[in-house]
Design an enzyme around this catalytic site. Structure first.
Site, PDB file in Angstrom:
ATOM      1  N   GLY A 113     -20.264  31.631 -36.206  1.00  0.00           N
ATOM      2  CA  GLY A 113     -19.653  30.608 -37.037  1.00  0.00           C
ATOM      3  C   GLY A 113     -19.116  29.476 -36.176  1.00  0.00           C
ATOM      4  O   GLY A 113     -18.827  29.669 -34.992  1.00  0.00           O
ATOM      5  N   CYS A 114     -18.974  28.299 -36.753  1.00  0.00           N
ATOM      6  CA  CYS A 114     -18.543  27.136 -35.967  1.00  0.00           C
ATOM      7  C   CYS A 114     -17.111  27.295 -35.466  1.00  0.00           C
ATOM      8  O   CYS A 114     -16.852  27.185 -34.255  1.00  0.00           O
ATOM      9  CB  CYS A 114     -18.713  25.852 -36.767  1.00  0.00           C
ATOM     10  SG  CYS A 114     -17.919  25.858 -38.394  1.00  0.00           S
ATOM     11  N   HIS A 115     -16.160  27.567 -36.351  1.00  0.00           N
ATOM     12  CA  HIS A 115     -14.779  27.770 -35.922  1.00  0.00           C
ATOM     13  C   HIS A 115     -14.687  28.953 -34.961  1.00  0.00           C
ATOM     14  O   HIS A 115     -13.967  28.904 -33.962  1.00  0.00           O
ATOM     15  CB  HIS A 115     -13.868  28.035 -37.127  1.00  0.00           C
ATOM     16  CG  HIS A 115     -13.779  26.917 -38.108  1.00  0.00           C
ATOM     17  ND1 HIS A 115     -13.141  25.722 -37.817  1.00  0.00           N
ATOM     18  CD2 HIS A 115     -14.226  26.818 -39.383  1.00  0.00           C
ATOM     19  CE1 HIS A 115     -13.205  24.935 -38.885  1.00  0.00           C
ATOM     20  NE2 HIS A 115     -13.851  25.573 -39.837  1.00  0.00           N
TER      21      HIS A 115
END
Length: 309
Positions: A113-115
């Site tokens: 995931g990006c975060h």
């Protein structure tokens, strides 16, 4: 020639992967047009014909897509949340100790995931070497451009009537049950989920993940943290850099359009700030997916990627 299928090529991540791979001469894209994109039989045929299949789908659809693959050769790179903590799946963050080797040999790769990419880039090296204990309760926030919310959020932010309403940053994930929390804790080997606040703002892309630490939370000093990052990140896509502030500020959009990531440390021995900056659509999504594909293919991992100096 390597055959590649992008299941969900109309979404933000899928479209960006499609645009990048379409320029490459070493790949053949399998393309479903019109209604065929949602036709189950057509998708099944494409998934089983492909050497590499990118899943750019909602979680439920990604799980279904995997069941359609009847061979043991198609390499799946799933950009959804569905398989990031699943057994039998390599976690697609090759900079983590041992993960590159798993990615090279795996036919099932879960894209981070990006975060989570920002959080893990900062915490994993420190839990590995014992600077941060695994029972630590950590707090983080993450600034992101609105492209991370997909087509609906992009349309919302770019609608002329919303200019004033969406001008200020907005916190979300208010229930403290954000979907990236399980992978953050599992990959970093944390015993407790971190406290995490994502914040979306009125710029297109770019991400800045920040974790603050007090001296009592760590085993060591700020210099020990810097040394840990310097020795951990020796590759091409994640770099530790000092003195990266911009006259006392840090822009969350500084890495927009890029596929690399920058790690920085600020503060002093009493109060420490860890910062990871990258593009939520780059190292946080499509760039990471392409990096993983390159590793599987045994070619330079930066092929087709945009990295800085």
């Amino acid at each position: 020639m390597t055959k590649v299928f992008i299941d969900g090529s109309a979404g933000t991540t899928g479209l960006r992967i499609y645009e990048r791979l379409g320029e490459r001469k070493d790949l053949e894209l399998i393309i479903l047009k019109g209604d065929k994109r949602k036709d189950l039989k057509a998708r099944e045929d494409a998934l089983n014909t492909a050497d590499i299949a990118f899943l750019c789908l909602p979680d439920t659809a990604a799980k279904e897509a995997v069941t359609l693959i009847k061979n043991n050769k198609t390499v799946v790179i799933d950009t959804s949340t569905a398989h990031r903590t699943a057994d039998g799946w390599a976690y697609g963050f090759p900079e983590i100790t041992g993960q590159r080797e798993r990615i090279e040999k795996s036919t099932r790769i879960a894209n981070p995931g990006c975060h989570a990419s920002g959080f893990i880039s900062l915490i994993k090296p420190l839990t590995e070497c014992g600077i941060i204990p695994k029972d630590a309760i950590l707090s983080a926030f993450s600034l992101t451009g609105y492209s991370g919310g997909g087509k609906a959020m992009i349309a919302d932010y770019e609608a002329e009537e919303n200019t004033e309403k969406l001008l200020a940053p907005r916190s979300y994930g208010l229930s403290q049950t954000h979907k990236h929390l399980p992978e953050m804790s599992k990959i970093c080997e944390l015993e407790k989920l971190p406290l995490f606040t994502p914040i979306v703002s009125s710029y297109y892309s770019g991400m800045e993940v920040v974790i603050t630490l007090a001296r009592e939370q760590i085993n060591g000093t700020i210099d020990d943290i810097k040394k840990a990052y310097k020795s951990y990140y020796t590759g091409k896509l994640i770099k530790y850099r000092e003195n990266t502030d911009e006259n006392g500020f840090l822009s969350a959009s500084a890495f927009s359009g890029r596929d690399d990531m920058e790690i920085s440390v600020f503060g002093n021995n009493d109060r420490i700030m860890l910062v990871s900056r990258f593009d939520n659509l780059g190292k946080g999504a499509s760039g990471a997916a392409i990096q993983n594909m390159n590793i599987v293919l045994g070619i330079d991992e930066t092929t087709g990627l945009n990295i800085g100096e």
